[in-house]
Enzyme design. Structure first.
Site, PDB file in Angstrom:
ATOM      1  N   ASP A 193     107.492 121.057  16.525  1.00 16.00           N
ATOM      2  CA  ASP A 193     107.540 120.038  17.796  1.00 16.00           C
ATOM      3  C   ASP A 193     108.923 119.768  18.345  1.00 16.00           C
ATOM      4  O   ASP A 193     109.270 119.395  19.258  1.00 16.00           O
ATOM      5  CB  ASP A 193     106.777 118.743  17.553  1.00 16.00           C
ATOM      6  CG  ASP A 193     107.400 118.011  16.350  1.00 16.00           C
ATOM      7  OD1 ASP A 193     107.227 118.588  15.211  1.00 16.00           O
ATOM      8  OD2 ASP A 193     107.797 116.850  16.474  1.00 16.00           O
TER       9      ASP A 193
ATOM     10  N   ASP B 263     106.129 102.209  18.628  1.00 16.74           N
ATOM     11  CA  ASP B 263     106.451 100.948  19.822  1.00 16.74           C
ATOM     12  C   ASP B 263     106.997 101.676  21.306  1.00 16.74           C
ATOM     13  O   ASP B 263     107.200 101.032  22.148  1.00 16.74           O
ATOM     14  CB  ASP B 263     107.480  99.777  19.074  1.00 16.74           C
ATOM     15  CG  ASP B 263     108.871 100.557  18.893  1.00 16.74           C
ATOM     16  OD1 ASP B 263     109.027 101.793  19.090  1.00 16.74           O
ATOM     17  OD2 ASP B 263     109.679  99.956  18.455  1.00 16.74           O
ATOM     18  N   GLY B 264     107.163 102.935  20.893  1.00 19.57           N
ATOM     19  CA  GLY B 264     107.689 103.717  22.510  1.00 19.57           C
ATOM     20  C   GLY B 264     109.096 103.489  22.536  1.00 19.57           C
ATOM     21  O   GLY B 264     109.535 104.052  23.625  1.00 19.57           O
TER      22      GLY B 264
ATOM     23  N   LYS C  74     114.052 108.589  27.236  1.00 18.34           N
ATOM     24  CA  LYS C  74     113.674 108.423  25.971  1.00 18.34           C
ATOM     25  C   LYS C  74     113.718 107.187  25.304  1.00 18.34           C
ATOM     26  O   LYS C  74     114.867 106.748  25.379  1.00 18.34           O
ATOM     27  CB  LYS C  74     114.391 109.645  25.164  1.00 18.34           C
ATOM     28  CG  LYS C  74     113.858 109.713  23.553  1.00 18.34           C
ATOM     29  CD  LYS C  74     114.750 110.967  22.664  1.00 18.34           C
ATOM     30  CE  LYS C  74     114.300 110.673  21.236  1.00 18.34           C
ATOM     31  NZ  LYS C  74     115.322 112.036  20.617  1.00 18.34           N
TER      32      LYS C  74
ATOM     33  N   GLY D 126     105.602 110.239  22.599  1.00 12.93           N
ATOM     34  CA  GLY D 126     105.284 108.710  22.255  1.00 12.93           C
ATOM     35  C   GLY D 126     106.292 107.538  22.746  1.00 12.93           C
ATOM     36  O   GLY D 126     105.930 106.577  22.547  1.00 12.93           O
TER      37      GLY D 126
ATOM     38  N   ARG E  92     107.870 123.022  23.873  1.00  8.83           N
ATOM     39  CA  ARG E  92     108.049 123.390  22.572  1.00  8.83           C
ATOM     40  C   ARG E  92     107.115 124.262  21.753  1.00  8.83           C
ATOM     41  O   ARG E  92     106.261 124.769  22.611  1.00  8.83           O
ATOM     42  CB  ARG E  92     107.982 122.041  21.418  1.00  8.83           C
ATOM     43  CG  ARG E  92     108.893 120.640  22.269  1.00  8.83           C
ATOM     44  CD  ARG E  92     107.780 119.551  22.292  1.00  8.83           C
ATOM     45  NE  ARG E  92     108.461 118.643  23.073  1.00  8.83           N
ATOM     46  CZ  ARG E  92     109.388 117.849  22.627  1.00  8.83           C
ATOM     47  NH1 ARG E  92     109.627 117.638  21.218  1.00  8.83           N
ATOM     48  NH2 ARG E  92     110.209 116.863  23.296  1.00  8.83           N
TER      49      ARG E  92
ATOM     50  N   GLY F   2     102.927 114.543  20.943  1.00  7.80           N
ATOM     51  CA  GLY F   2     102.918 114.275  22.412  1.00  7.80           C
ATOM     52  C   GLY F   2     104.336 113.246  22.461  1.00  7.80           C
ATOM     53  O   GLY F   2     104.630 112.725  21.528  1.00  7.80           O
TER      54      GLY F   2
HETATM   55  P1  AMP Z   1     110.539 112.792  16.465  1.00  7.32           P
HETATM   56  O1  AMP Z   1     110.752 112.322  14.982  1.00  7.32           O
HETATM   57  O2  AMP Z   1     111.553 112.005  17.431  1.00  7.32           O
HETATM   58  O3  AMP Z   1     110.681 114.153  16.622  1.00  7.32           O
HETATM   59  O4  AMP Z   1     109.197 112.422  16.896  1.00  7.32           O
HETATM   60  C1  AMP Z   1     107.869 112.633  16.309  1.00  7.32           C
HETATM   61  C2  AMP Z   1     106.687 112.176  16.924  1.00  7.32           C
HETATM   62  O5  AMP Z   1     106.779 110.937  16.807  1.00  7.32           O
HETATM   63  C3  AMP Z   1     106.859 112.580  18.579  1.00  7.32           C
HETATM   64  O6  AMP Z   1     105.348 112.548  19.023  1.00  7.32           O
HETATM   65  C4  AMP Z   1     107.327 111.295  18.938  1.00  7.32           C
HETATM   66  O7  AMP Z   1     107.111 110.848  20.246  1.00  7.32           O
HETATM   67  C5  AMP Z   1     106.678 110.123  17.998  1.00  7.32           C
HETATM   68  N1  AMP Z   1     107.584 108.746  17.970  1.00  7.32           N
HETATM   69  C6  AMP Z   1     108.653 109.080  17.316  1.00  7.32           C
HETATM   70  N2  AMP Z   1     109.076 107.567  17.533  1.00  7.32           N
HETATM   71  C7  AMP Z   1     108.333 106.846  17.992  1.00  7.32           C
HETATM   72  C8  AMP Z   1     108.079 105.303  18.564  1.00  7.32           C
HETATM   73  N3  AMP Z   1     108.990 104.682  18.295  1.00  7.32           N
HETATM   74  N4  AMP Z   1     107.080 105.133  19.204  1.00  7.32           N
HETATM   75  C9  AMP Z   1     105.978 105.990  19.341  1.00  7.32           C
HETATM   76  N5  AMP Z   1     106.191 107.403  19.219  1.00  7.32           N
HETATM   77  C10 AMP Z   1     107.022 107.745  18.502  1.00  7.32           C
HETATM   78 MG    MG Z   2     110.737 115.322  18.306  1.00  6.27          MG
END
Ligand code: AMP
Ligand code: MG
Length: 514
Positions: free
Chosen positions: A269, A142-143, A130, A109, A200, A107
């Protein structure tokens, strides 16, 4: 600016347009789907947002006022500090296979979908922030997003768009005035990302993994209406939909390969249903040609190496087909018939990919007609390039000049450790070109539209990031962005941006930097 009382108002006084309020005219079709498709949540307020850039061309395409976006109110919205009129912020639910391992709940995050806007082209686009703070899907994250990865995504996605590759885009970027904690403390930033949608393969997996067939059905109907309207008219809509996704992804991966692009994290994803490139984490353009090249520091096994990309995509599409099986069984009369049909549809991926790749190499080599030896001619060049790790982008660009002027051969040959290796290939190429009645200049001109001069080379992106992070200097960002947004135009003054990294500039790995 102040004027002395006696001075007449300057005639340029009104050149700075006064920004009106920000009007997005949001629609929210995704928010109308059942509640289990997402979590409603708002961005988290940040300390002191500041604008990095508004993408004026994209704003225009979306019917948005770029000046309003860059105004104080616009910046507050782009940072997530103020809610835009009509937005219904939410985090989308999805699952995903990450490096082959299934995670039933990922999801958004660190992202909020604000809503959808209808562009001046009549198409529907998602607007997503984002790096906008934690959501119910954040797990331990940390979002947030760090400035470096935001600038990388901005530049590389805009470069891809200018190169004619379907991709998510960057509408704007802002800094947050807050640090984010990675290996070191980094400045935080928020990217406003635009996508045909954020659906996705992993979105389908989320429902399929819970045996929520109705969820898969609703999602399929939504995806068809939004991205594959023709499939709605087909006698077997889900089958037509799956075939459509396979076809778009086959073309997309071929386009990546023709540019030397390595996505880096082709998890399910990060595989979009609309057929756009999404998620620019540890991606990079290859310099010295090496089919086994990997950039991502987390890809120890080379799963997403350059030449593995078509296989990785076919694997991801197989996961999508699995999610759709219950619906396909309804269309084909039984589970077995559905399985056999899906296997046939998936086996069409490689031939479609190969055909798109072959066609692309014909354009890159300036071949106007189709002949049996064309594929072998391209493969022979690639083999010779791999032996000497010849710079992919530079060599093909030099071929454009060589096509109209054999004297330009020496520049191309000079990229090879053994120039005679190029000369031997070029003799066969010339012989092939001579079989077509095409004016050399016309050929060179058409080749220049298939072989870019400027790509976001990894060391240049790195320099942009370092200047912004260490010195708050965004001039290198602006400069590189301007070049890669006109990738096919020669620019002698900027020639150094078209050459490969020197050994000491080379970046061997890129990091997710999340
Ligand atoms: P990504 O590597 O950007 O494709 O992210 C993979 C998953 O990790 C997704 O569900 C993102 O929302 C989550 N995610 C990546 N970085 C963060 C972050 N700093 N805080 C919270 N969720 C994250
Ligand atoms: Mg991603």
């Amino acid at each position: 600016m102040s004027f002395r009382e006696t001075s007449a108002p300057s005639s340029t006084e009104n050149l700075h347009p006064v920004a009106g309020p920000v009007r997005f005219h949001f629609q929210n079709t995704y928010a109308r789907l059942p509640e289990r498709f997402y979590a409603r949540c708002t961005p988290t307020v940040v300390a002191s947002p500041a604008l990095i850039k508004v993408n004026s061309g994209l704003a225009l395409r979306l019917g948005l006022d770029q000046h309003a976006l860059g105004s104080a109110e616009g910046i507050e919205i782009l940072a997530g500090n103020r809610q835009a009129e009509g937005a219904e912020p939410l985090a989308q639910a999805y699952a995903g296979h990450q490096f082959g391992y299934f995670v039933p709940q990922l999801g958004d995050g660190r992202a909020n979908l604000l809503g959808e806007v209808i562009g001046t082209d009549g198409a529907r686009y998602d607007l997503q922030l984002k790096g906008s703070g934690p959501t119910p899907f954040s797990r331990r994250g940390d979002g947030r997003a760090a400035l470096g990865p935001v600038l990388r995504e901005y530049i590389v996605s805009e470069a891809m768009s200018a190169l004619g590759v379907p991709t998510t885009r960057a509408l704007a970027a802002v800094t947050t005035g807050q640090g984010v904690y990675r290996e070191t403390v980094q400045p935080g930033a928020v990217l406003c990302r635009v996508a045909a949608s954020h659906l996705r393969v992993g979105t389908f997996q989320y429902f399929a993994a819970q045996d929520d067939v109705e969820g898969v059905r609703l999602l399929t109907q939504y995806a068809i209406a939004r991205h594959y309207p023709d499939a709605a008219q087909a006698s077997r809509p889900t089958s037509a939909f799956l075939k459509g996704v396979i076809a778009r992804q086959a073309k997309l991966v071929a386009q990546w390969m023709l540019l030397g692009f390595i996505h880096g994290v082709m998890n399910t994803d990060n595989t979009s249903i609309s057929g756009e490139t999404i998620d620019y984490g540890p991606c990079a353009f290859m310099e010295g040609y090496d089919p086994a090249q990997v950039f991502s520091s987390i890809d120890q096994q080379g799963r997403y190496a350059y030449s593995n990309q078509p296989f990785a995509m076919q694997w991801n599409l197989t996961r999508l087909a699995e999610c759709l099986l219950p619906l396909l069984a309804e269309e084909h009369g039984s589970q077995d018939a559905a399985l056999a049909w899906a296997q046939g549809a998936l086996s069409a991926f490689m031939p479609q990919f190969e055909a798109a790749r072959r066609e692309g190499f014909r354009r890159k080599l300036g071949l106007f007609s189709e002949q049996p030896g064309d594929a072998a001619l391209a493969e022979d060049l690639l083999t010779r390039m791999a032996e000497a790790r010849v710079d992919f982008t530079a060599l093909f660009r030099l071929l454009c000049a060589a096509a109209s002027d054999p004297y330009a051969d020496s520049s191309a040959a000079a990229l090879f450790a053994d120039p005679s290796s190029y000369d031997a290939w070029a003799a066969v190429w010339r012989h092939r070109l001579a079989q077509e009645d095409v004016q050399p200049e016309a050929r060179a001109a058409s080749m220049r539209l298939a072989n870019p001069v400027f790509i976001p080379r990894n060391h240049l992106v790195q320099e942009v990031i370092e200047a912004a992070v260490d010195k708050e200097d965004y001039q290198p960002f602006e400069q590189l962005l301007a070049l890669v947004c006109c990738p096919y135009e020669d620019n002698e003054a900027m020639a150094k941006f078209a050459t490969p990294a020197l050994p000491e500039q080379r970046v061997h790995a890129t990091f997710c930097g999340t």
